[in-house]
Design a protein around this motif. Structure first.
Motif, PDB file in Angstrom:
ATOM      1  N   CYS A  21      71.100  51.206  43.555  1.00 19.63           N
ATOM      2  CA  CYS A  21      70.138  51.104  43.930  1.00 19.63           C
ATOM      3  C   CYS A  21      69.651  49.702  44.841  1.00 19.63           C
ATOM      4  N   ALA A  22      70.202  48.936  43.790  1.00 17.24           N
ATOM      5  CA  ALA A  22      69.993  47.687  44.669  1.00 17.24           C
ATOM      6  C   ALA A  22      70.328  47.418  46.153  1.00 17.24           C
ATOM      7  N   ALA A  23      72.146  47.864  46.016  1.00 15.40           N
ATOM      8  CA  ALA A  23      72.295  47.932  47.235  1.00 15.40           C
ATOM      9  C   ALA A  23      71.644  49.000  48.389  1.00 15.40           C
ATOM     10  N   ALA A  24      71.189  49.824  47.647  1.00 12.12           N
ATOM     11  CA  ALA A  24      70.406  50.532  49.007  1.00 12.12           C
ATOM     12  C   ALA A  24      69.295  50.700  49.583  1.00 12.12           C
ATOM     13  N   SER A  25      68.456  49.963  48.556  1.00 15.15           N
ATOM     14  CA  SER A  25      67.446  49.252  48.921  1.00 15.15           C
ATOM     15  C   SER A  25      67.733  47.979  50.117  1.00 15.15           C
ATOM     16  N   ARG A  49      73.983  33.395  45.583  1.00 13.44           N
ATOM     17  CA  ARG A  49      72.411  32.849  45.632  1.00 13.44           C
ATOM     18  C   ARG A  49      72.330  32.708  47.112  1.00 13.44           C
ATOM     19  N   LEU A  50      72.936  32.012  47.826  1.00 14.78           N
ATOM     20  CA  LEU A  50      73.402  32.147  49.350  1.00 14.78           C
ATOM     21  C   LEU A  50      72.971  33.189  49.377  1.00 14.78           C
ATOM     22  N   LEU A  51      73.975  34.804  49.075  1.00 15.54           N
ATOM     23  CA  LEU A  51      73.596  35.445  50.449  1.00 15.54           C
ATOM     24  C   LEU A  51      72.473  36.900  49.550  1.00 15.54           C
ATOM     25  N   GLN A  52      72.442  36.123  48.254  1.00 17.69           N
ATOM     26  CA  GLN A  52      71.340  36.748  47.560  1.00 17.69           C
ATOM     27  C   GLN A  52      70.076  36.643  48.053  1.00 17.69           C
ATOM     28  N   SER A  53      69.579  35.298  49.261  1.00 15.44           N
ATOM     29  CA  SER A  53      68.580  34.768  49.608  1.00 15.44           C
ATOM     30  C   SER A  53      68.704  35.764  50.535  1.00 15.44           C
ATOM     31  N   THR A  54      69.859  36.398  51.391  1.00 15.09           N
ATOM     32  CA  THR A  54      69.655  37.153  52.564  1.00 15.09           C
ATOM     33  C   THR A  54      69.408  38.294  52.633  1.00 15.09           C
ATOM     34  N   SER A  55      69.976  39.511  54.011  1.00 13.01           N
ATOM     35  CA  SER A  55      69.408  40.549  53.724  1.00 13.01           C
ATOM     36  C   SER A  55      71.158  41.344  53.724  1.00 13.01           C
ATOM     37  N   ILE A  56      71.853  39.913  53.830  1.00 10.15           N
ATOM     38  CA  ILE A  56      73.429  40.448  53.564  1.00 10.15           C
ATOM     39  C   ILE A  56      74.122  41.600  52.114  1.00 10.15           C
ATOM     40  N   SER A  57      74.442  42.049  52.566  1.00 12.41           N
ATOM     41  CA  SER A  57      74.673  42.885  50.967  1.00 12.41           C
ATOM     42  C   SER A  57      76.330  43.804  50.978  1.00 12.41           C
ATOM     43  N   LYS A  58      76.750  43.077  52.550  1.00  9.42           N
ATOM     44  CA  LYS A  58      78.372  43.213  51.791  1.00  9.42           C
ATOM     45  C   LYS A  58      79.145  42.017  52.647  1.00  9.42           C
ATOM     46  N   PRO A  66      89.884  35.295  42.694  1.00  5.77           N
ATOM     47  CA  PRO A  66      88.881  36.063  41.168  1.00  5.77           C
ATOM     48  C   PRO A  66      87.508  35.063  41.147  1.00  5.77           C
ATOM     49  N   ALA A  67      87.518  33.781  41.722  1.00  9.15           N
ATOM     50  CA  ALA A  67      85.812  33.186  41.139  1.00  9.15           C
ATOM     51  C   ALA A  67      85.417  33.558  42.230  1.00  9.15           C
ATOM     52  N   ILE A  68      85.556  33.943  43.485  1.00 14.51           N
ATOM     53  CA  ILE A  68      84.170  34.024  44.245  1.00 14.51           C
ATOM     54  C   ILE A  68      84.001  36.672  44.099  1.00 14.51           C
ATOM     55  N   ILE A  69      85.047  36.397  43.257  1.00 18.54           N
ATOM     56  CA  ILE A  69      85.085  37.973  43.175  1.00 18.54           C
ATOM     57  C   ILE A  69      83.894  38.051  41.925  1.00 18.54           C
ATOM     58  N   ARG A  70      83.651  37.202  41.300  1.00 15.43           N
ATOM     59  CA  ARG A  70      83.268  36.982  39.782  1.00 15.43           C
ATOM     60  C   ARG A  70      81.950  36.574  39.879  1.00 15.43           C
ATOM     61  N   SER A  71      82.199  35.404  40.826  1.00 14.73           N
ATOM     62  CA  SER A  71      80.667  35.163  41.391  1.00 14.73           C
ATOM     63  C   SER A  71      80.036  35.971  41.980  1.00 14.73           C
ATOM     64  N   LEU A  72      80.163  37.305  42.464  1.00  7.39           N
ATOM     65  CA  LEU A  72      79.523  38.008  43.143  1.00  7.39           C
ATOM     66  C   LEU A  72      78.928  39.485  42.292  1.00  7.39           C
ATOM     67  N   ALA A  73      79.571  39.683  40.505  1.00  5.39           N
ATOM     68  CA  ALA A  73      79.297  40.093  40.171  1.00  5.39           C
ATOM     69  C   ALA A  73      77.124  40.163  39.534  1.00  5.39           C
ATOM     70  N   ASN A  74      77.361  41.851  39.666  1.00 10.44           N
ATOM     71  CA  ASN A  74      75.700  41.545  39.247  1.00 10.44           C
ATOM     72  C   ASN A  74      74.836  41.527  40.459  1.00 10.44           C
ATOM     73  N   THR A  75      75.330  41.269  41.495  1.00 10.22           N
ATOM     74  CA  THR A  75      74.287  40.758  42.178  1.00 10.22           C
ATOM     75  C   THR A  75      74.457  42.292  43.391  1.00 10.22           C
ATOM     76  N   GLY A 348      67.754  36.388  61.141  1.00 14.84           N
ATOM     77  CA  GLY A 348      66.930  36.453  61.055  1.00 14.84           C
ATOM     78  C   GLY A 348      67.729  37.273  59.799  1.00 14.84           C
ATOM     79  N   LEU A 349      68.249  36.525  59.075  1.00 12.58           N
ATOM     80  CA  LEU A 349      68.491  37.020  57.968  1.00 12.58           C
ATOM     81  C   LEU A 349      68.195  36.834  56.693  1.00 12.58           C
ATOM     82  N   THR A 350      67.560  35.671  56.578  1.00 13.62           N
ATOM     83  CA  THR A 350      66.774  35.295  55.003  1.00 13.62           C
ATOM     84  C   THR A 350      65.635  35.987  55.123  1.00 13.62           C
ATOM     85  N   LYS A 351      65.803  36.373  54.193  1.00 12.37           N
ATOM     86  CA  LYS A 351      64.373  37.133  53.148  1.00 12.37           C
ATOM     87  C   LYS A 351      63.298  36.792  53.321  1.00 12.37           C
TER      88      LYS A 351
END
Length: 454
Positions: A21-25, A49-58, A66-75, A348-351
């Protein structure tokens, strides 16, 4: 025992549902490439955290850090990971090697980290090693079987990334066709993608098309700016931008090969904001125009003429500069963000409401060179503006805040805008013998501030 397992199962299903649902929105079609050929990148958690402040979803990784993959958990951010070219022989030869790869690089991170795709190799069909081309399909098949063996990873897709060079012809788009010598291997891969519902991943770069044809009308066509368009006599479609034309050429090539319904994903596209003297068009202005207009195009959800009504999933290259990359300056100058997490330029990517990045005020008007302005015109405009007592050209001198990028166009833009602002902001003051135009997009960047905006 069955009753005791239900809360855990409910929790897992609920977590997956919330992530979906989060990704779909979000704007699920906008992604970014996260390269790591650099020695100055911020920590993965700061990037998350930077990515979550933007409209980037992928996010697309070139490996499986592994460090990057783990950092994106539950985002809710979808992740494409990569198996390297060097992994292909072992993956192709031994199903147990594929199972080991999945056990090491996929299963430990699911379902918290939303791994959606494994890209096997990179640009294999353009390499001078024919053995990898023949081993690619078996490697993809073994990985898919290994992923399917676990309920957690059974929905993960397997694909591979190609350049536009796999096409022997792309203009007009209706003539799009793959190189005949690649078809035997390529058809096997396309059949696999079709059977598994996986996408054909392609890297269209209008920047390189412009580099081979550096005319003003080509630049406008590449930057999604007003132009006469390019008609395709077979379809009756007039294309107004290179991005649509390239994707429809790929669509035509897939149809000609017998796979008209295969999904297309843009694995890379972008524009460098800096380049060498022999790299025409590499500038902050053009990078902002290409990537910003691309984002607007995707947000409009119009698709392409042959794929209307649906934006193509697109990964912009790149999240950060990669300062250790070899080659021309442009190779190290695609980053949307700097290592300190501020924007290189705003597309224009920043929320709204986010404090990440440094978006400039976009109200008001600034005077900048027209796209078709010649070097002779710009030099004359620069000399004229800097000769006026109301213009301070100190910032475009060496060590000045606006000296970089050290290009005639950039320096002329700063000086022309200075004169326009000091002359009363009348439209006729932004003429410069028809070589300038007004824009509502603030050209300021870094510490270089263009007066205006009121």
């Amino acid at each position: 025992m069955e009753m005791e397992q239900r809360p855990l199962l409910f929790f897992i299903v609920s977590a997956v549902t919330l992530l979906f649902c989060a990704a779909a929105s979000a704007q699920s079609f906008i992604g970014v490439n996260y390269g790591q050929v650099a020695d100055n990148l911020p920590p993965p958690d700061a990037t998350a955290r930077l990515l979550q402040s933007t409209s980037i979803s992928k996010v697309r990784l070139y490996g499986a850090d592994p460090a990057i993959i783990r950092s994106l958990a539950n985002t809710g951010i979808s992740i494409t990971i990569g198996a390297s070219n060097g992994d292909i022989p072992a993956l192709a030869a031994d199903p147990s090697a594929a199972s080991g790869w999945v056990s090491a690089n996929v299963l430990p991170f699911l379902p918290s980290s939303a791994i959606s795709t494994v890209s096997v190799g990179n640009e294999i069909f353009q390499l001078a090693d024919p053995s990898l081309s023949t081993q690619l399909l078996p490697a993809m098949q073994n990985l898919r079987s290994a992923l399917a063996a676990s309920p957690l990873s059974s929905s993960v897709k397997v694909s591979t990334v190609n350049t536009m060079a796999v096409l022997s012809q792309s203009e007009p788009p209706s003539s799009g066709a793959f190189h005949p010598e690649l078809l035997p291997s390529l058809r096997g891969v396309l059949g696999f993608l079709n059977q598994t519902g996986s996408p054909f991943m392609i890297n269209p770069y209008p920047f390189f098309a412009y580099s081979s044809d550096p005319r003003p009308e080509t630049l406008a066509f590449c930057l999604f700016q007003p132009n006469a368009g390019r008609p395709d006599a077979k379809t009756g479609i007039t294309y107004t931008n290179m991005f649509d034309a390239q994707l429809d050429a790929v669509r035509s090539a897939l149809a000609a090969a017998g796979f008209p319904g295969t999904e297309i994903v843009v694995a890379e596209t972008g524009w460098p904001y800096r380049g060498d003297a022999d790299e025409p068009g590499a500038s902050v202005e053009n990078a902002r125009a290409y990537n910003g207009n691309l984002v607007k195009r995707l947000q409009s959800k119009v698709g392409t003429p042959l794929m209307p009504g649906k934006p193509v999933d697109t990964y912009i290259f790149a999240l950060y500069d990669e300062d250790l990359k070899p080659g021309p300056t442009s190779e190290r100058s695609f980053g949307l963000f700097r290592p300190d997490l501020t924007m290189t330029y705003d597309i224009g990517l920043t929320k709204s409401g986010s404090g990440s990045g440094q978006a400039r005020n976009s109200s008001g008007a600034w005077c900048v060179p027209k796209e078709g302005a010649t070097d002779e015109q710009l030099q004359a405009d620069l000399d004229y503006a800097c000769a006026q007592s109301v213009v301070d050209c100190g910032p475009i001198q060496p060590n000045g805040a606006c000296y970089e990028p050290n290009t005639l166009r950039s320096h002329a833009a700063y000086a022309m805008n200075q004169l326009y602002q000091a002359s009363g902001k009348n439209s006729e003051d932004c003429d410069f013998s028809q070589s300038a135009t007004l824009t509502s997009e603030n050209p300021s960047y870094d510490a270089c501030v263009y007066p205006g905006g009121q």
